[in-house]
Structure formats: C-alpha cells, structure tokens
Scaffold this motif. Sequence first.
Motif, short mmCIF file in Angstrom:
data_model
loop_
_atom_site.label_atom_id
_atom_site.label_comp_id
_atom_site.label_asym_id
_atom_site.label_seq_id
_atom_site.Cartn_x
_atom_site.Cartn_y
_atom_site.Cartn_z
N HIS A 126 13.93 -5.28 8.06
CA HIS A 126 12.47 -5.11 8.16
C HIS A 126 12.02 -3.80 7.52
O HIS A 126 11.13 -3.80 6.66
CB HIS A 126 12.03 -5.15 9.62
N PHE A 127 12.63 -2.70 7.93
CA PHE A 127 12.19 -1.40 7.42
C PHE A 127 12.64 -1.16 5.98
O PHE A 127 11.93 -0.52 5.22
CB PHE A 127 12.65 -0.28 8.35
N GLY A 128 13.79 -1.70 5.59
CA GLY A 128 14.25 -1.53 4.21
C GLY A 128 13.37 -2.26 3.21
O GLY A 128 12.90 -1.69 2.23
N VAL A 129 13.12 -3.53 3.48
CA VAL A 129 12.28 -4.32 2.58
C VAL A 129 10.84 -3.80 2.61
O VAL A 129 10.18 -3.69 1.57
CB VAL A 129 12.34 -5.83 2.94
N GLY A 130 10.36 -3.45 3.81
CA GLY A 130 9.02 -2.87 3.92
C GLY A 130 8.90 -1.57 3.16
O GLY A 130 7.88 -1.32 2.50
N ALA A 131 9.92 -0.71 3.24
CA ALA A 131 9.90 0.57 2.52
C ALA A 131 9.86 0.34 1.01
O ALA A 131 9.10 1.01 0.30
CB ALA A 131 11.11 1.41 2.90
N ILE A 132 10.66 -0.58 0.53
CA ILE A 132 10.67 -0.87 -0.92
C ILE A 132 9.30 -1.36 -1.37
O ILE A 132 8.76 -0.90 -2.38
CB ILE A 132 11.77 -1.91 -1.25
N ALA A 133 8.71 -2.29 -0.62
CA ALA A 133 7.39 -2.82 -0.99
C ALA A 133 6.33 -1.72 -0.95
O ALA A 133 5.51 -1.62 -1.87
CB ALA A 133 7.01 -3.96 -0.05
N LEU A 134 6.34 -0.89 0.08
CA LEU A 134 5.34 0.16 0.20
C LEU A 134 5.49 1.23 -0.87
O LEU A 134 4.49 1.71 -1.43
CB LEU A 134 5.41 0.80 1.60
N VAL A 135 6.72 1.61 -1.18
CA VAL A 135 6.95 2.63 -2.22
C VAL A 135 6.51 2.11 -3.58
O VAL A 135 5.93 2.85 -4.38
CB VAL A 135 8.42 3.09 -2.22
N LYS A 136 6.77 0.83 -3.86
CA LYS A 136 6.33 0.25 -5.13
C LYS A 136 4.81 0.27 -5.26
O LYS A 136 4.26 0.51 -6.33
CB LYS A 136 6.84 -1.19 -5.27
N ILE A 137 4.11 0.02 -4.18
CA ILE A 137 2.65 -0.01 -4.19
C ILE A 137 2.04 1.39 -4.17
O ILE A 137 0.97 1.61 -4.74
CB ILE A 137 2.14 -0.82 -2.96
N ALA A 138 2.71 2.34 -3.53
CA ALA A 138 2.15 3.67 -3.29
C ALA A 138 1.70 4.38 -4.57
O ALA A 138 0.68 5.07 -4.57
CB ALA A 138 3.14 4.54 -2.54
N SER A 139 2.41 4.19 -5.66
CA SER A 139 2.05 4.90 -6.89
C SER A 139 0.89 4.23 -7.63
O SER A 139 0.26 4.86 -8.47
CB SER A 139 3.26 5.00 -7.81
N ASN A 140 0.60 2.98 -7.33
CA ASN A 140 -0.44 2.25 -8.06
C ASN A 140 -1.74 2.07 -7.31
O ASN A 140 -2.72 1.62 -7.90
CB ASN A 140 0.08 0.85 -8.44
N ILE A 141 -1.77 2.39 -6.04
CA ILE A 141 -2.97 2.12 -5.25
C ILE A 141 -3.99 3.24 -5.44
O ILE A 141 -3.64 4.41 -5.53
CB ILE A 141 -2.62 1.92 -3.77
N GLN A 142 -5.24 2.87 -5.54
CA GLN A 142 -6.31 3.82 -5.78
C GLN A 142 -7.04 4.22 -4.49
O GLN A 142 -7.31 5.39 -4.27
CB GLN A 142 -7.33 3.24 -6.78
N ILE A 143 -7.38 3.22 -3.67
CA ILE A 143 -8.12 3.52 -2.45
C ILE A 143 -7.17 3.43 -1.25
O ILE A 143 -6.20 2.68 -1.26
CB ILE A 143 -9.32 2.58 -2.26
N HIS A 144 -7.45 4.21 -0.25
CA HIS A 144 -6.67 4.26 0.99
C HIS A 144 -5.20 4.60 0.73
O HIS A 144 -4.31 4.11 1.42
CB HIS A 144 -6.77 2.95 1.77
N SER A 145 -4.96 5.45 -0.24
CA SER A 145 -3.57 5.81 -0.56
C SER A 145 -2.93 6.59 0.58
O SER A 145 -1.71 6.53 0.75
CB SER A 145 -3.52 6.62 -1.85
N GLU A 146 -3.71 7.29 1.39
CA GLU A 146 -3.15 8.05 2.51
C GLU A 146 -2.49 7.14 3.53
O GLU A 146 -1.46 7.48 4.12
CB GLU A 146 -4.21 8.94 3.17
N ILE A 147 -3.05 5.95 3.73
CA ILE A 147 -2.47 4.99 4.66
C ILE A 147 -1.14 4.47 4.11
O ILE A 147 -0.14 4.42 4.83
CB ILE A 147 -3.45 3.82 4.91
#
Length: 130
Positions: free
Chosen positions: A81-102
């Motif tokens: 759960h946390f491994g796959v979730g971490a990979i997905a979140l890290v991939k998105i973190a660099s591309n997201i414009q709004i609500h990046s703090e969340i």
Amino acid sequence: MNTKILMTSCALFLAIMGILLSFLPNEIVEYLNVKPNIITILFLKIMSALYLGFGILNWMAKGTLIGGIYNRPIAIGNLMHFGVGAIALVKIASNIQIHSEIIISLSAVYVIFALLFAYVFRTNPIKTEK
C-alpha cells in the motif's frame, strides 16, 4: 524495531484519512476543484472504507510480532500500500500545479511508511519487554 509505535502511528494516520474521506467527501471534492458528481463521491467513500479497514487491521495487530516470518501478510500488505502509493505520489508531485502542498505532504508520509515497512518486512522482530 518496536513495531507497536509503527503500527499505532500508521493506524491513526489511516483512520484520520478514512474519517475525513467518509464524512467530508463533498468538501474535499470542492477544495480540490474537482467536478462533484455521484461517482466521485462514491469513489471517495469506497477509498474511505479501504483506509478505515487497513487502519483497524493495523490497530488490532499493533501488539503482535511483525517482521520476518511473523505476520508477514500484514507487513507485505502495508508495504504494498505505502510503496505503490509513494511511487504514484512522487511521480505526480513534480507535475502538479495546484494543491502541491497536499501532494508533497502525503508523498513524505507515504515514503516514510514505505521505508519503515520495508525494513520491518526484511528484518526479524525482537520481542520487547512490556
């Protein structure tokens, strides 16, 4: 490693996420600027059930030995759960414009839990005195 602290903190994090998603789905959708519809709300409520289920599993397993061959399904389930979730979140973190703090905050929590559960999964538990 004392897994009781890990399991308790993980259970509380998952319970808070589950409760927020269960009781505030409309507010969360509105805050994230997502078009609210019945399917979006349904998915958030189903995700809430998953978080609450995993949270109660971790809460109930907090007093048992975890790691090595002991409670391996709990350790690998949390790691997945946390491994796959971490990979997905890290991939998105660099591309997201709004609500990046969340996204960045969730990424940090997920990476930390993924690393801790990887450590628990790979090592043998040590029984601590109460």
